[in-house]
Design an enzyme around this catalytic site. Structure first.
Site, PDB file in Angstrom:
ATOM      1  CG  ASN A  51       6.776   3.022   5.406  1.00  0.00           C
ATOM      2  OD1 ASN A  51       5.927   3.230   3.485  1.00  0.00           O
ATOM      3  ND2 ASN A  51       5.625   3.515   6.315  1.00  0.00           N
ATOM      4  CG  HIS A  72       4.033   4.972   9.030  1.00  0.00           C
ATOM      5  ND1 HIS A  72       3.068   3.312   8.630  1.00  0.00           N
ATOM      6  CD2 HIS A  72       3.946   6.216   8.717  1.00  0.00           C
ATOM      7  CE1 HIS A  72       3.230   3.854   7.418  1.00  0.00           C
ATOM      8  NE2 HIS A  72       3.720   5.210   7.291  1.00  0.00           N
ATOM      9  CB  CYS A 107       2.514  10.513   1.068  1.00  0.00           C
ATOM     10  SG  CYS A 107       0.718  10.642   0.742  1.00  0.00           S
ATOM     11  CG  HIS A 121       7.110   7.762   5.356  1.00  0.00           C
ATOM     12  ND1 HIS A 121       7.204   7.233   4.109  1.00  0.00           N
ATOM     13  CD2 HIS A 121       6.662   7.356   5.979  1.00  0.00           C
ATOM     14  CE1 HIS A 121       5.735   7.274   4.174  1.00  0.00           C
ATOM     15  NE2 HIS A 121       5.482   6.890   4.905  1.00  0.00           N
ATOM     16  NE  ARG A 167      -1.142   2.982   2.867  1.00  0.00           N
ATOM     17  CZ  ARG A 167      -0.822   3.619   3.078  1.00  0.00           C
ATOM     18  NH1 ARG A 167      -0.193   4.805   2.268  1.00  0.00           N
ATOM     19  NH2 ARG A 167       0.240   4.152   4.522  1.00  0.00           N
ATOM     20  CG  ASP A 168       2.880   4.433   2.841  1.00  0.00           C
ATOM     21  OD1 ASP A 168       3.401   5.316   2.056  1.00  0.00           O
ATOM     22  OD2 ASP A 168       3.270   4.786   4.181  1.00  0.00           O
TER      23      ASP A 168
HETATM   24  P1  HMG Z   1     -13.599  14.180  -2.127  1.00  0.00           P
HETATM   25  O1  HMG Z   1     -13.031  14.906  -3.479  1.00  0.00           O
HETATM   26  O2  HMG Z   1     -13.423  15.511  -0.817  1.00  0.00           O
HETATM   27  O3  HMG Z   1     -14.842  13.401  -1.737  1.00  0.00           O
HETATM   28  O4  HMG Z   1     -11.781  13.392  -1.595  1.00  0.00           O
HETATM   29  P2  HMG Z   1     -16.394  13.415  -2.255  1.00  0.00           P
HETATM   30  O5  HMG Z   1     -16.295  12.195  -0.857  1.00  0.00           O
HETATM   31  O6  HMG Z   1     -16.330  15.031  -2.388  1.00  0.00           O
HETATM   32  O7  HMG Z   1     -16.204  12.661  -3.381  1.00  0.00           O
HETATM   33  C1  HMG Z   1     -15.180  13.142  -5.191  1.00  0.00           C
HETATM   34  C2  HMG Z   1     -15.127  12.696  -5.936  1.00  0.00           C
HETATM   35  O8  HMG Z   1     -13.847  10.388  -5.061  1.00  0.00           O
HETATM   36  C3  HMG Z   1     -16.549  10.907  -6.000  1.00  0.00           C
HETATM   37  O9  HMG Z   1     -16.879  10.547  -6.902  1.00  0.00           O
HETATM   38  C4  HMG Z   1     -16.899   9.675  -4.336  1.00  0.00           C
HETATM   39  O10 HMG Z   1     -17.741   8.620  -5.226  1.00  0.00           O
HETATM   40  C5  HMG Z   1     -15.599   9.174  -4.979  1.00  0.00           C
HETATM   41  P3  HMG Z   1     -17.700  10.673  -8.428  1.00  0.00           P
HETATM   42  O11 HMG Z   1     -19.041  11.533  -8.147  1.00  0.00           O
HETATM   43  O12 HMG Z   1     -16.481  12.067  -8.684  1.00  0.00           O
HETATM   44  O13 HMG Z   1     -16.991  10.282  -9.392  1.00  0.00           O
HETATM   45  N1  HMG Z   1     -14.101   8.972  -3.908  1.00  0.00           N
HETATM   46  C6  HMG Z   1     -14.072   7.301  -3.765  1.00  0.00           C
HETATM   47  N2  HMG Z   1     -14.092   6.422  -4.880  1.00  0.00           N
HETATM   48  C7  HMG Z   1     -13.760   5.329  -4.057  1.00  0.00           C
HETATM   49  N3  HMG Z   1     -13.240   5.463  -3.034  1.00  0.00           N
HETATM   50  C8  HMG Z   1     -13.876   6.152  -1.483  1.00  0.00           C
HETATM   51  C9  HMG Z   1     -14.110   7.027  -2.256  1.00  0.00           C
HETATM   52  N4  HMG Z   1     -14.454   8.356  -1.739  1.00  0.00           N
HETATM   53  C10 HMG Z   1     -15.244   9.569  -2.538  1.00  0.00           C
HETATM   54  N5  HMG Z   1     -13.020   5.430  -0.653  1.00  0.00           N
HETATM   55  C11 HMG Z   1     -11.191  12.046  -0.262  1.00  0.00           C
HETATM   56  C12 HMG Z   1     -12.424  12.927  -0.330  1.00  0.00           C
HETATM   57  C13 HMG Z   1     -11.120  11.263   1.320  1.00  0.00           C
HETATM   58  C14 HMG Z   1     -11.665  10.791  -1.334  1.00  0.00           C
HETATM   59  C15 HMG Z   1      -9.950  11.777  -1.157  1.00  0.00           C
HETATM   60  O14 HMG Z   1      -9.317  12.845  -0.570  1.00  0.00           O
HETATM   61  C16 HMG Z   1      -9.164  10.308  -1.347  1.00  0.00           C
HETATM   62  O15 HMG Z   1      -9.325   9.583  -1.538  1.00  0.00           O
HETATM   63  N6  HMG Z   1      -8.220  10.511  -0.676  1.00  0.00           N
HETATM   64  C17 HMG Z   1      -7.249   9.969  -0.451  1.00  0.00           C
HETATM   65  C18 HMG Z   1      -5.917  10.554   0.117  1.00  0.00           C
HETATM   66  C19 HMG Z   1      -4.663   9.201   0.126  1.00  0.00           C
HETATM   67  O16 HMG Z   1      -4.406   8.183  -0.316  1.00  0.00           O
HETATM   68  N7  HMG Z   1      -2.898   9.248   0.474  1.00  0.00           N
HETATM   69  C20 HMG Z   1      -2.727   8.682   0.343  1.00  0.00           C
HETATM   70  C21 HMG Z   1      -2.681   7.929   1.785  1.00  0.00           C
HETATM   71  S1  HMG Z   1      -2.562   8.895   3.635  1.00  0.00           S
HETATM   72  C22 HMG Z   1      -0.363   8.434   3.201  1.00  0.00           C
HETATM   73  O17 HMG Z   1       0.263   7.724   2.777  1.00  0.00           O
HETATM   74  C23 HMG Z   1      -0.321   8.237   5.035  1.00  0.00           C
HETATM   75  C24 HMG Z   1      -0.007   6.973   5.457  1.00  0.00           C
HETATM   76  O18 HMG Z   1       1.343   6.162   5.113  1.00  0.00           O
HETATM   77  C25 HMG Z   1       0.590   8.297   7.111  1.00  0.00           C
HETATM   78  C26 HMG Z   1       1.969   8.536   6.691  1.00  0.00           C
HETATM   79  O19 HMG Z   1       2.827   8.087   6.261  1.00  0.00           O
HETATM   80  O20 HMG Z   1       1.788   9.777   6.979  1.00  0.00           O
HETATM   81  C27 HMG Z   1      -1.261   6.045   6.123  1.00  0.00           C
HETATM   82 MG    MG Z   2       3.509   6.467   5.206  1.00  0.00          MG
END
Ligand code: HMG
Ligand code: MG
Length: 303
Positions: free
Chosen positions: A249, A207, A240, A209, A15-16
């Site tokens: 990481n 966690h 990310c 990086h 994933r990450d």
């Molecule tokens: P948004 O645009 O505010 O959401 O995004 P929305 O509810 O207005 O929906 C917009 C569109 O997204 C719609 O589709 C929804 O259906 C779709 P449209 O009508 O435009 O075709 N949608 C989805 N589709 C699939 N799966 C879903 C989903 N939700 C909405 N779950 C949202 C808000 C949270 C969805 C968006 O900002 C997002 O997906 N963000 C994810 C960002 C991400 O994955 N970042 C990387 C992971 S975090 C990380 O790496 C950190 C970590 O490792 C820890 C660290 O190191 O810090 C964990």
């Molecule tokens: Mg991370």
């Protein structure tokens, strides 16, 4: 100082590690990777992410990946689920543990999940309730616990505050994340202690990086304060998409090598992880970002 005798390593490479790759990686490669990792002995693998494919295109194959892997009994397969849409997809895919992911920094929360910290907690509340109803484990990540790419300094009070709010949602485990790898070992104890004042220490994970090459040192500092869960990414894959310049990481092979040397039990076969790291690095067409992994591979090649 007595270090823990045993730790849990959560493998986050699928994933990450892969989420930031620009070229779409075929699902069958991801499936092979996850299966290699489960065979290596991990009890927890972050295998998928049910986020918007517009935000993170690489994770769009998550359902396919979960359908294709060989489920190994006893292994917890986790996935990111930022909202109910993600939760429903994760449930359908048979995920064992869902991960809500918030931040200790307002600026990062907005960039990463498009809402404030307070709004994220409200969204997570539904996911948390659904997780309990369906008997799924609930984990939470706290990004930017040691610093933020947008706002810089993050206070200990902000970390403790978000950890407490996530605790109140009923989390089983909370990840203290150094998203951009800026922490140095002297910063670790204050942050972990702040988190441990509001959540049980044995449910906290590190966690880290490795952007600034500090991750192993930070893990050692976390061992000294009694943290027993660590995240790592095979071959040091990752970064990310919403933290520009952040690298992967800490490499799993490096963590396992260090734990072995310290006499700390992990239950994981380092040689098998080296194979997985070499496999995915071959596919990506670059050398693994793991010093121990590459050293072991080179030693094998010259034997
Ligand atoms: P948004 O645009 O505010 O959401 O995004 P929305 O509810 O207005 O929906 C917009 C569109 O997204 C719609 O589709 C929804 O259906 C779709 P449209 O009508 O435009 O075709 N949608 C989805 N589709 C699939 N799966 C879903 C989903 N939700 C909405 N779950 C949202 C808000 C949270 C969805 C968006 O900002 C997002 O997906 N963000 C994810 C960002 C991400 O994955 N970042 C990387 C992971 S975090 C990380 O790496 C950190 C970590 O490792 C820890 C660290 O190191 O810090 C964990
Ligand atoms: Mg991370």
């Amino acid at each position: 100082m007595t270090l823990p005798s045993k730790v849990k390593i959560v493998e986050v490479g699928p994933r990450d590690g892969l989420q930031n790759e620009k070229e779409t990686i075929p699902a069958d490669i991801k499936i092979t990777l996850v299966d290699q990792l489960s065979a290596a002995g991990f009890v927890n693998i972050e295998a998928a992410s049910f986020v918007s494919p517009k935000w993170v295109p690489q994770m769009a194959t998550s359902t396919e990946v979960m359908a294709g892997i060989t489920r190994r009994p006893g292994v917890i397969y986790s996935a990111l689920t930022p909202n109910m849409k993600g939760f429903d997809a994760a449930l359908a895919a048979g995920i064992d543990e869902v991960v809500i992911f918030g931040a200790a920094s307002e600026a990062f929360s907005q960039k990463n999940i498009n809402c404030s910290i307070a709004e994220s907690i409200e969204r997570f509340r539904d996911v948390a309730l659904a997780a309990k109803q369906h008997n799924k484990r609930l984990r939470a990540a706290v990004s930017c616990a040691f610093g933020c790419p947008y706002q810089g300094e993050v206070s200990l009070a902000s970390v403790a505050d978000v950890v407490a709010r996530l605790r109140d949602l009923g989390c089983d485990e909370i990840d203290i994340a150094d998203t951009i790898g800026v922490a140095t070992p002297n910063k670790v104890a204050p942050v972990m202690d702040a988190a441990a004042r509001v959540f049980h220490l044995d449910g906290l994970s590190g966690h880290f990086h490795d952007t600034y090459g500090q991750a192993l040192a930070n893990i050692y500092a976390s061992l000294e304060v009694g943290v027993t869960i660590y995240h790592a990414s095979v071959a040091g894959l990752g970064g990310c998409p919403y933290a520009k310049g952040a690298t992967g990481n800490v490499a799993t092979e490096d963590v396992l090598y260090m734990m072995q040397g310290l006499g700390i039990e992990t239950g994981i076969d380092l040689d098998a992880v080296v194979d997985a790291g070499q496999f995915i690095s071959r596919h990506l067409g670059r050398k693994a970002v793991s010093r121990a992994g590459n050293a072991i591979a080179a030693k094998r090649a010259s034997a």
